[in-house]
Design a protein around this motif. Structure first.
Motif, short mmCIF file in Angstrom:
data_model
loop_
_atom_site.label_atom_id
_atom_site.label_comp_id
_atom_site.label_asym_id
_atom_site.label_seq_id
_atom_site.Cartn_x
_atom_site.Cartn_y
_atom_site.Cartn_z
N PHE A 15 1.18 -1.10 0.00
CA PHE A 15 0.00 0.00 0.00
C PHE A 15 0.57 0.53 0.00
N LEU A 16 -0.51 1.53 -0.38
CA LEU A 16 -1.59 1.99 -0.57
C LEU A 16 -1.15 2.59 -1.07
N PHE A 17 0.06 2.61 -1.41
CA PHE A 17 -0.02 3.91 -1.94
C PHE A 17 0.37 4.63 -0.89
N ALA A 18 1.00 3.72 -1.17
CA ALA A 18 1.83 3.97 -0.12
C ALA A 18 0.92 4.48 0.87
N ILE A 19 1.02 4.31 1.77
CA ILE A 19 0.33 4.71 2.93
C ILE A 19 -0.75 5.65 2.62
N LEU A 20 -1.39 5.41 1.64
CA LEU A 20 -2.36 6.29 1.05
C LEU A 20 -3.30 6.92 2.00
N ALA A 21 -3.82 6.49 2.88
CA ALA A 21 -4.70 7.30 3.69
C ALA A 21 -5.07 6.70 4.96
N THR A 22 -5.48 5.87 5.28
CA THR A 22 -6.19 5.32 6.35
C THR A 22 -5.48 5.29 7.69
N GLY A 23 -6.17 5.08 8.72
CA GLY A 23 -5.70 4.98 10.09
C GLY A 23 -4.22 5.14 10.33
N CYS A 24 -3.79 4.88 11.50
CA CYS A 24 -2.37 4.99 11.81
C CYS A 24 -1.60 3.92 11.05
N PRO A 25 -0.59 4.31 10.34
CA PRO A 25 0.15 3.30 9.59
C PRO A 25 0.95 2.42 10.53
N VAL A 26 0.92 1.13 10.25
CA VAL A 26 1.71 0.18 11.03
C VAL A 26 2.69 -0.47 10.06
N GLY A 27 3.96 -0.23 10.28
CA GLY A 27 4.96 -0.81 9.40
C GLY A 27 5.22 -2.25 9.76
N ILE A 28 5.46 -3.04 8.73
CA ILE A 28 5.77 -4.46 8.88
C ILE A 28 7.08 -4.72 8.15
N ALA A 29 7.92 -5.51 8.73
CA ALA A 29 9.26 -5.74 8.19
C ALA A 29 9.28 -6.53 6.88
N TYR A 30 8.15 -7.10 6.49
CA TYR A 30 8.10 -7.94 5.30
C TYR A 30 7.13 -7.38 4.28
N PRO A 31 7.45 -7.54 2.99
CA PRO A 31 6.49 -7.16 1.95
C PRO A 31 5.39 -8.21 1.88
N LEU A 32 4.27 -7.87 1.24
CA LEU A 32 3.15 -8.80 1.15
C LEU A 32 3.36 -9.90 0.10
N CYS A 33 4.38 -9.76 -0.73
CA CYS A 33 4.60 -10.81 -1.73
C CYS A 33 6.06 -10.88 -2.14
N GLU A 34 6.36 -11.94 -2.83
CA GLU A 34 7.69 -12.12 -3.42
C GLU A 34 7.72 -11.40 -4.76
N GLU A 35 8.90 -11.20 -5.30
CA GLU A 35 9.06 -10.46 -6.55
C GLU A 35 8.20 -11.02 -7.68
N ASN A 36 8.10 -12.32 -7.79
CA ASN A 36 7.33 -12.91 -8.89
C ASN A 36 5.82 -12.77 -8.73
N GLN A 37 5.36 -12.22 -7.61
CA GLN A 37 3.93 -12.00 -7.36
C GLN A 37 3.53 -10.53 -7.50
N VAL A 38 4.48 -9.69 -7.85
CA VAL A 38 4.20 -8.26 -8.01
C VAL A 38 3.52 -8.05 -9.35
N LEU A 39 2.50 -7.20 -9.36
CA LEU A 39 1.79 -6.87 -10.60
C LEU A 39 2.51 -5.77 -11.36
N LYS A 40 2.29 -5.73 -12.66
CA LYS A 40 2.81 -4.63 -13.46
C LYS A 40 2.04 -3.36 -13.11
#
Length: 170
Positions: A15-40
């Motif tokens: 996200f979001l967009f990067a942190i696009l808007a919502t509530g207090c951002p909570v950072g997590i040390a891991y991405p939500l997917c591996e490189e081969n799961q990233v969308l164009k």
């Protein structure tokens, strides 16, 4: 995924967009997917987006294409509760269980954490929501795979997606 190590993704991967808007951002040390799961890059996301609510953390944001899979996001106007260290982010998108997510990492800070948001495009609106980890919480996130499992399990609960904010393209 600091731009300095992209596109190799180091230990795996946007996200979001990067942190696009919502509530207090909570950072997590891991991405939500591996490189081969990233969308164009989805060109429909590119542009400047204004929040329809003045209570969002991000009121105005510019989304540009950095490369084929990476977005460059700049927060142009912050809300009162904006808490992120950065105003510039690199972001990536992925899907999980039929949902789309954006995850972001500060581009202009030493902050290594990722901020993850659920998003959808609804006509001319961009909708961003927080993702609540409702099964094992943050303690369950020990890897990218564990993060995906936690989000997948949490999505089965109606209270998983919260703090909905709508944006319109300027």
């Amino acid at each position: 995924m600091k731009k300095s190590i992209h596109p190799m993704f180091g230990f795996g991967l946007l996200f979001l967009f990067a942190i696009l808007a919502t509530g207090c951002p909570v950072g997590i040390a891991y991405p939500l997917c591996e490189e081969n799961q990233v969308l164009k890059v989805d060109n429909r996301l590119l542009g400047t987006w204004k929040c329809l609510s003045d209570s969002a953390e991000i009121l105005l944001v510019k989304i540009a294409k950095e490369d084929d899979i990476t977005y460059a996001i700049e927060v142009l106007e912050q809300g009162e509760n904006y808490m992120a260290e950065s105003t510039e982010f690199f972001s990536w998108t992925t899907t999980l269980d039929g949902h789309t997510f954006i995850f972001s990492q500060g581009a202009d800070s030493d902050e290594a954490d990722y901020y993850t948001y659920h998003y959808q495009l609804d006509g001319k609106k961009l909708i961003i929501e927080d993702v609540s980890l409702l099964i094992g919480g943050m303690d369950a996130v020990t890897s990218t795979n564990a993060f995906r499992e936690e989000v997948s399990a949490s999505l089965k609960k109606p209270e998983c997606l919260t703090s909905r904010f709508e944006y319109v393209k300027q």
